[in-house]
Motif scaffolding. Structure first.
Motif, PDB file in Angstrom:
ATOM      1  N   VAL A 162      42.711 -41.870 -41.072  1.00 36.73           N
ATOM      2  CA  VAL A 162      42.368 -40.614 -40.398  1.00 36.73           C
ATOM      3  C   VAL A 162      41.027 -40.742 -39.687  1.00 36.73           C
ATOM      4  O   VAL A 162      40.854 -40.295 -38.550  1.00 36.73           O
ATOM      5  CB  VAL A 162      42.343 -39.450 -41.411  1.00 36.73           C
ATOM      6  CG1 VAL A 162      41.729 -38.202 -40.778  1.00 36.73           C
ATOM      7  CG2 VAL A 162      43.751 -39.151 -41.891  1.00 36.73           C
ATOM      8  N   ARG A 163      40.071 -41.388 -40.350  1.00 39.15           N
ATOM      9  CA  ARG A 163      38.746 -41.544 -39.731  1.00 39.15           C
ATOM     10  C   ARG A 163      38.772 -42.510 -38.551  1.00 39.15           C
ATOM     11  O   ARG A 163      37.879 -42.469 -37.703  1.00 39.15           O
ATOM     12  CB  ARG A 163      37.740 -42.019 -40.771  1.00 39.15           C
ATOM     13  CG  ARG A 163      37.433 -40.977 -41.834  1.00 39.15           C
ATOM     14  CD  ARG A 163      36.072 -41.234 -42.457  1.00 39.15           C
ATOM     15  NE  ARG A 163      35.725 -40.241 -43.474  1.00 39.15           N
ATOM     16  CZ  ARG A 163      35.159 -39.077 -43.199  1.00 39.15           C
ATOM     17  NH1 ARG A 163      34.887 -38.748 -41.954  1.00 39.15           N
ATOM     18  NH2 ARG A 163      34.858 -38.237 -44.184  1.00 39.15           N
ATOM     19  N   VAL A 165      41.093 -42.517 -36.247  1.00 35.49           N
ATOM     20  CA  VAL A 165      41.654 -41.845 -35.071  1.00 35.49           C
ATOM     21  C   VAL A 165      40.497 -41.338 -34.209  1.00 35.49           C
ATOM     22  O   VAL A 165      39.551 -40.725 -34.725  1.00 35.49           O
ATOM     23  CB  VAL A 165      42.564 -40.670 -35.496  1.00 35.49           C
ATOM     24  CG1 VAL A 165      43.091 -39.921 -34.281  1.00 35.49           C
ATOM     25  CG2 VAL A 165      43.728 -41.192 -36.338  1.00 35.49           C
ATOM     26  N   LYS A 167      37.896 -39.224 -32.191  1.00 35.51           N
ATOM     27  CA  LYS A 167      37.537 -37.821 -32.381  1.00 35.51           C
ATOM     28  C   LYS A 167      38.097 -36.924 -31.293  1.00 35.51           C
ATOM     29  O   LYS A 167      38.288 -35.727 -31.501  1.00 35.51           O
ATOM     30  CB  LYS A 167      36.014 -37.676 -32.424  1.00 35.51           C
ATOM     31  CG  LYS A 167      35.374 -38.261 -33.677  1.00 35.51           C
ATOM     32  CD  LYS A 167      33.880 -37.987 -33.701  1.00 35.51           C
ATOM     33  CE  LYS A 167      33.252 -38.523 -34.990  1.00 35.51           C
ATOM     34  NZ  LYS A 167      31.779 -38.259 -35.040  1.00 35.51           N
ATOM     35  N   GLN A 169      41.002 -36.696 -30.274  1.00 36.10           N
ATOM     36  CA  GLN A 169      42.291 -36.143 -30.672  1.00 36.10           C
ATOM     37  C   GLN A 169      42.113 -34.812 -31.401  1.00 36.10           C
ATOM     38  O   GLN A 169      42.758 -33.814 -31.068  1.00 36.10           O
ATOM     39  CB  GLN A 169      43.019 -37.146 -31.578  1.00 36.10           C
ATOM     40  CG  GLN A 169      43.364 -38.457 -30.922  1.00 36.10           C
ATOM     41  CD  GLN A 169      44.516 -38.333 -29.950  1.00 36.10           C
ATOM     42  OE1 GLN A 169      45.533 -37.714 -30.266  1.00 36.10           O
ATOM     43  NE2 GLN A 169      44.360 -38.884 -28.766  1.00 36.10           N
ATOM     44  N   SER A 170      41.238 -34.801 -32.410  1.00 38.86           N
ATOM     45  CA  SER A 170      41.037 -33.559 -33.164  1.00 38.86           C
ATOM     46  C   SER A 170      40.281 -32.522 -32.335  1.00 38.86           C
ATOM     47  O   SER A 170      40.567 -31.321 -32.428  1.00 38.86           O
ATOM     48  CB  SER A 170      40.271 -33.857 -34.454  1.00 38.86           C
ATOM     49  OG  SER A 170      39.048 -34.508 -34.180  1.00 38.86           O
ATOM     50  N   LYS A 180      42.842 -26.517 -38.886  1.00 39.01           N
ATOM     51  CA  LYS A 180      42.618 -27.856 -39.406  1.00 39.01           C
ATOM     52  C   LYS A 180      43.853 -28.395 -40.107  1.00 39.01           C
ATOM     53  O   LYS A 180      44.159 -29.593 -40.025  1.00 39.01           O
ATOM     54  CB  LYS A 180      41.425 -27.863 -40.375  1.00 39.01           C
ATOM     55  CG  LYS A 180      41.093 -29.269 -40.842  1.00 39.01           C
ATOM     56  CD  LYS A 180      39.798 -29.350 -41.606  1.00 39.01           C
ATOM     57  CE  LYS A 180      39.501 -30.801 -41.979  1.00 39.01           C
ATOM     58  NZ  LYS A 180      38.222 -30.956 -42.688  1.00 39.01           N
ATOM     59  N   MET A 184      45.624 -31.867 -39.096  1.00 37.95           N
ATOM     60  CA  MET A 184      45.898 -32.937 -40.049  1.00 37.95           C
ATOM     61  C   MET A 184      47.369 -33.341 -40.035  1.00 37.95           C
ATOM     62  O   MET A 184      47.703 -34.530 -39.934  1.00 37.95           O
ATOM     63  CB  MET A 184      45.501 -32.486 -41.460  1.00 37.95           C
ATOM     64  CG  MET A 184      44.035 -32.626 -41.765  1.00 37.95           C
ATOM     65  SD  MET A 184      43.601 -34.367 -42.008  1.00 37.95           S
ATOM     66  CE  MET A 184      41.862 -34.166 -42.433  1.00 37.95           C
ATOM     67  N   LEU A 188      46.515 -35.995 -36.869  1.00 38.82           N
ATOM     68  CA  LEU A 188      45.757 -37.080 -37.475  1.00 38.82           C
ATOM     69  C   LEU A 188      46.596 -37.940 -38.430  1.00 38.82           C
ATOM     70  O   LEU A 188      46.588 -39.171 -38.332  1.00 38.82           O
ATOM     71  CB  LEU A 188      44.537 -36.509 -38.211  1.00 38.82           C
ATOM     72  CG  LEU A 188      43.517 -35.791 -37.317  1.00 38.82           C
ATOM     73  CD1 LEU A 188      42.355 -35.278 -38.148  1.00 38.82           C
ATOM     74  CD2 LEU A 188      43.008 -36.713 -36.216  1.00 38.82           C
ATOM     75  N   GLN A 191      49.227 -40.351 -36.836  1.00 35.84           N
ATOM     76  CA  GLN A 191      48.589 -41.503 -36.201  1.00 35.84           C
ATOM     77  C   GLN A 191      47.957 -42.431 -37.234  1.00 35.84           C
ATOM     78  O   GLN A 191      47.989 -43.657 -37.093  1.00 35.84           O
ATOM     79  CB  GLN A 191      47.526 -41.022 -35.212  1.00 35.84           C
ATOM     80  CG  GLN A 191      48.103 -40.254 -34.031  1.00 35.84           C
ATOM     81  CD  GLN A 191      47.048 -39.907 -33.007  1.00 35.84           C
ATOM     82  OE1 GLN A 191      46.477 -40.769 -32.363  1.00 35.84           O
ATOM     83  NE2 GLN A 191      46.768 -38.619 -32.853  1.00 35.84           N
ATOM     84  N   ALA A 192      47.378 -41.844 -38.281  1.00 36.41           N
ATOM     85  CA  ALA A 192      46.770 -42.659 -39.338  1.00 36.41           C
ATOM     86  C   ALA A 192      47.831 -43.483 -40.055  1.00 36.41           C
ATOM     87  O   ALA A 192      47.595 -44.653 -40.399  1.00 36.41           O
ATOM     88  CB  ALA A 192      46.030 -41.768 -40.327  1.00 36.41           C
TER      89      ALA A 192
END
Length: 297
Positions: A162-163, A165, A167, A169-170, A180, A184, A188, A191-192
């Motif tokens: 997740v980290r 991906v 930023k 994107q979010s 959120k 998620m 996120l 993709q994660a």
């Protein structure tokens, strides 16, 4: 330059010769090692036909190997599903904006990552009955132990994914009004999961092999039935271990092949968008994904 390009220096003539020489040297070394192992086993009579004869009889497979393999696959399949769910839930918990969610989730993950899986199974099987005053199922003691340990490792893998991906994107998702939770689940985590698929598959392979640790509580899996019990009756522990090892290799190879097929399929379906917010905009047009507020977990 395309973002899909891979930086790689093609070896020159000298490097090609060096690589060829190293390949030949290591290949010869591996063959020599295999021949040494074969010859030592042969000196001890481990290739004698009588020791391998039980594997040509159907009763050996139906009474020992296949039931053990079935129990191994059943425990592994249930633990895989639960471990993936555990990993996603606690990865999201560790990424929460609220400390009262983030800290307990982190403590649980770090605790079960630190405790050896063998001790987890042992404590669950023998310790839970003191709390519930009911006998603990051997199957569920193995599955719960596998879930807690491997789920904790997968939680860290998902969190890292997740980290990783971008930023953008979010940020694009929040800009169009997604919460959120929606960011998620729809942006996120998918993709994660694609990014961390090799790590996830590696851990699931470890999970399959870790079912063998159930022997500590007499779980009748492949090691217990196909090696311990079988060799106790026929006196061929080395041969039984070799057959069990081949079966583990085949099972894990099939899992890896399936993961490779799944990775190629998801890669075709989820091509990288040309613009940073393209994927988020595509998700946002689906019914029910919009919504005001940027609520946090």
């Amino acid at each position: 330059m395309s973002t899909d390009a891979v930086l790689y220096d093609h070896p020159g003539p000298r490097a090609k010769v060096r690589n060829l020489v190293l390949t030949v040297v290591f290949g010869v070394g591996a063959l020599a090692l295999l021949w040494w192992v074969y010859s030592r086993f042969d000196e001890k009579g481990q290739w004698a036909g009588d020791l391998w004869k039980p594997f040509t009889e159907s009763s050996t497979w139906t009474d020992y190997i296949l039931p053990g393999l079935q129990h191994t696959l059943e425990a592994a399949a249930v633990a895989m599903v639960l471990s993936l769910a555990f990993g996603v839930i606690f990865a999201v918990g560790r990424l929460s904006d609220h400390w009262w969610v983030r800290w307990p989730a982190g403590a649980i993950v770090e605790f079960f990552r630190a405790v050896p899986l063998l001790l987890l199974m042992f404590f669950i099987f023998f310790g839970v009955p003191f709390l519930t005053e009911q006998p603990m199922s051997i199957f569920w003691a193995v599955v719960i132990g596998l879930t807690l340990y491997n789920g904790s490792v997968l939680a860290e893998a998902f969190r890292a994914g997740v980290r990783s991906v971008p930023k953008g994107q979010s940020e694009a998702a929040y800009a169009i009004g997604m919460r959120k939770t929606q960011v998620m689940t729809h942006v996120l985590i998918p993709q994660a999961a694609r990014a961390m698929l090799p790590v996830i598959v590696s851990q699931l392979v470890v999970l399959v092999k870790d079912t063998a640790l159930g022997y500590i509580i007499s779980f009748s899996e492949l090691l217990q039935l196909g090696v311990n019990n079988l060799s106790a009756n026929f006196g061929n522990v080395v041969q039984a271990a070799i057959v069990a090892a081949v079966i583990y290799i085949l099972v894990n190879s099939a899992l890896t092949a399936f993961a490779g097929w799944l990775s190629r399929r998801t890669r075709r379906k989820g091509r990288a968008p040309r613009s940073p917010g393209a994927a988020v905009q595509q998700v946002a047009i689906e019914p029910g994904l919009g919504g005001g507020g940027g609520g946090a977990l």
